[in-house]
Design an enzyme around this catalytic site. Structure first.
Site, PDB file in Angstrom:
ATOM      1  CB  ALA A  46      -0.748   0.122   1.321  1.00  0.00           C
ATOM      2  CD  GLU A 144       4.977  -6.006   4.563  1.00  0.00           C
ATOM      3  OE1 GLU A 144       4.219  -5.400   4.190  1.00  0.00           O
ATOM      4  OE2 GLU A 144       5.965  -5.516   5.564  1.00  0.00           O
ATOM      5  CB  THR A 224      17.486   1.217  -1.007  1.00  0.00           C
ATOM      6  OG1 THR A 224      17.135  -0.273  -0.420  1.00  0.00           O
ATOM      7  CG2 THR A 224      16.528   1.338  -2.011  1.00  0.00           C
ATOM      8  CG  LEU A 225      23.518   1.291  -0.767  1.00  0.00           C
ATOM      9  CD1 LEU A 225      24.529   2.101  -1.561  1.00  0.00           C
ATOM     10  CD2 LEU A 225      24.066  -0.052  -0.120  1.00  0.00           C
ATOM     11  N   GLY A 226      20.232   3.460   2.381  1.00  0.00           N
ATOM     12  CA  GLY A 226      20.035   4.212   3.445  1.00  0.00           C
ATOM     13  C   GLY A 226      20.747   5.622   3.330  1.00  0.00           C
ATOM     14  CB  THR A 252       8.264   4.181   9.358  1.00  0.00           C
ATOM     15  OG1 THR A 252       8.732   4.407  10.939  1.00  0.00           O
ATOM     16  CG2 THR A 252       7.391   3.017   9.342  1.00  0.00           C
ATOM     17  CG  ASP A 256       7.480   0.825   1.662  1.00  0.00           C
ATOM     18  OD1 ASP A 256       8.213  -0.049   1.153  1.00  0.00           O
ATOM     19  OD2 ASP A 256       6.906   0.935   2.800  1.00  0.00           O
ATOM     20  CG  ASN A 280      18.777   8.658  -3.611  1.00  0.00           C
ATOM     21  OD1 ASN A 280      18.441   8.036  -3.096  1.00  0.00           O
ATOM     22  ND2 ASN A 280      20.120   8.728  -4.236  1.00  0.00           N
TER      23      ASN A 280
HETATM   24  O1  RIB Z   1       8.091  -0.369   5.073  1.00  0.00           O
HETATM   25  C1  RIB Z   1       7.345   0.068   6.047  1.00  0.00           C
HETATM   26  C2  RIB Z   1       5.960  -0.795   6.261  1.00  0.00           C
HETATM   27  O2  RIB Z   1       6.684  -2.123   6.495  1.00  0.00           O
HETATM   28  C3  RIB Z   1       5.120  -0.216   7.248  1.00  0.00           C
HETATM   29  O3  RIB Z   1       4.270   0.396   6.933  1.00  0.00           O
HETATM   30  C4  RIB Z   1       4.523  -1.543   8.089  1.00  0.00           C
HETATM   31  O4  RIB Z   1       3.240  -1.520   7.840  1.00  0.00           O
HETATM   32  C5  RIB Z   1       5.554  -2.676   7.087  1.00  0.00           C
HETATM   33  O5  RIB Z   1       4.829  -3.338   6.281  1.00  0.00           O
END
Ligand code: RIB
Length: 316
Positions: A46, A144, A224-226, A252, A256, A280
């Protein structure tokens, strides 16, 4: 937006993120006080769909939710974010996916996912979405959801000449045949280590491990190297993209944000090296804000990103 206009299809997870902010992570058996709490929409699938849609891409999601409040709110969120959810279904008897997340004062996190309905998206459930998957420009998956479902999605996409993009997160060994169906794979350092069995502690090690994924069947790799940026590896090149230096408060969903932005740029026809610079910037903006999807930028806001700390460098 009609289904015929969709350019990016994400087959993946939806979670509700339950984010606790603390000054530091607790030790085993210790109770500490948090400084803040936020509930928001998450799930790697998502998140990538929303990150791309926020930047103007035409995106559809294929996913499963529980028949509960979180599921209904997630559907509402897709509507708000302009992500087509025609193939997102709520199921009886299973909860929506959730993710308790802890973020410390330096912006680092750890995440526990409880799959719930995400684990119920089966390979055969993609049959009704075959036309959508075959018409898109890009199909994106993460780990996931069940790998059998990813394999099916990529099989349909590859059969129709649609580009397949795999974010192998959370880290797991891949089913036989999956890498061969992958046009672009985007692991972070930990995921790359697990996939190749090689240490990835430097850009050179990342390049060597990424080459193994190409030998094993993937066409292109972006590691991806942060804080060290990103490394793009093909069978004949390796280019290190320098990071944007920002003060991170919550990382977080930064990966994505990167992937959603990258694919939105590719769908607009940008060349890969330009798309990586754009991605980036999007990831850099996202770490300066709290929350997951709430931290993702719209096009205008990307101007807030500081410039890259250097030009892309060929890694010989
Ligand atoms: O990549 C971050 C995501 O990892 C979070 O939104 C969490 O839900 C997990 O899926």
């Amino acid at each position: 937006m009609s289904l015929e206009q969709i350019e990016i299809v994400v087959v993946g997870s939806c979670n509700v993120d339950l984010i606790t902010y603390t000054n530091r992570f607790p030790k085993v058996g210790e109770t500490i006080e948090g400084t803040d709490f936020k509930q928001g929409f998450g799930g790697k699938g998502a998140n990538q769909a929303v990150a791309a849609a926020k930047l103007g891409a035409k995106v559809a999601m294929i996913a499963r939710l529980g028949m509960d409040g979180f599921g209904t709110q997630t559907l509402e969120n897709f509507k708000t974010q302009n992500v087509d959810a025609s193939f997102v279904t709520q199921l009886e008897g299973v909860p929506s996916g959730v993710a308790p997340i802890f973020v410390d004062a330096s912006g680092q996190n750890f995440i526990v996912i409880v799959s719930g309905a995400n684990a119920k998206l089966l390979a055969q459930d993609l049959e009704p979405a075959k036309a959508l998957l075959s018409r898109a420009k890009f199909v994106i998956c993460q780990l996931e959801i069940r790998q059998e479902t990813v394999l099916e999605a990529f099989g349909i996409a590859r059969g129709a000449g649609v580009k397949t993009i795999l974010n192998p997160a959370p880290a797991a060994a891949l089913l036989p045949g999956l890498l061969e169906l992958t046009d672009l794979i985007l692991p972070n350092e930990t995921e790359l280590e697990l996939l190749t069995g090689k240490p990835v502690t430097s850009v050179l090690e990342a390049r060597d491990a990424a080459k193994d994924l190409i030998v094993a069947g993937a066409k292109e790799v972006i590691v991806t190297l942060g804080e060290r940026g990103a490394l793009h590896v093909t069978d004949h090149s390796a280019v290190h993209h320098q990071p944007r230096v920002v003060k991170a408060i919550d990382s977080t969903g930064a990966g994505d944000a990167f992937i959603g932005a990258l694919v939105s740029a590719l769908s607009r026809g940008l060349a890969m090296e330009h798309a990586i610079e754009f991605a980036n910037a999007a990831a850099a903006v996202s770490v300066t804000r709290t929350g997951t999807q709430t931290s993702f930028a719209i096009l205008e806001e990307l101007k807030l990103a500081p410039p890259a700390s250097g030009m892309p460098v060929e890694v010989a």
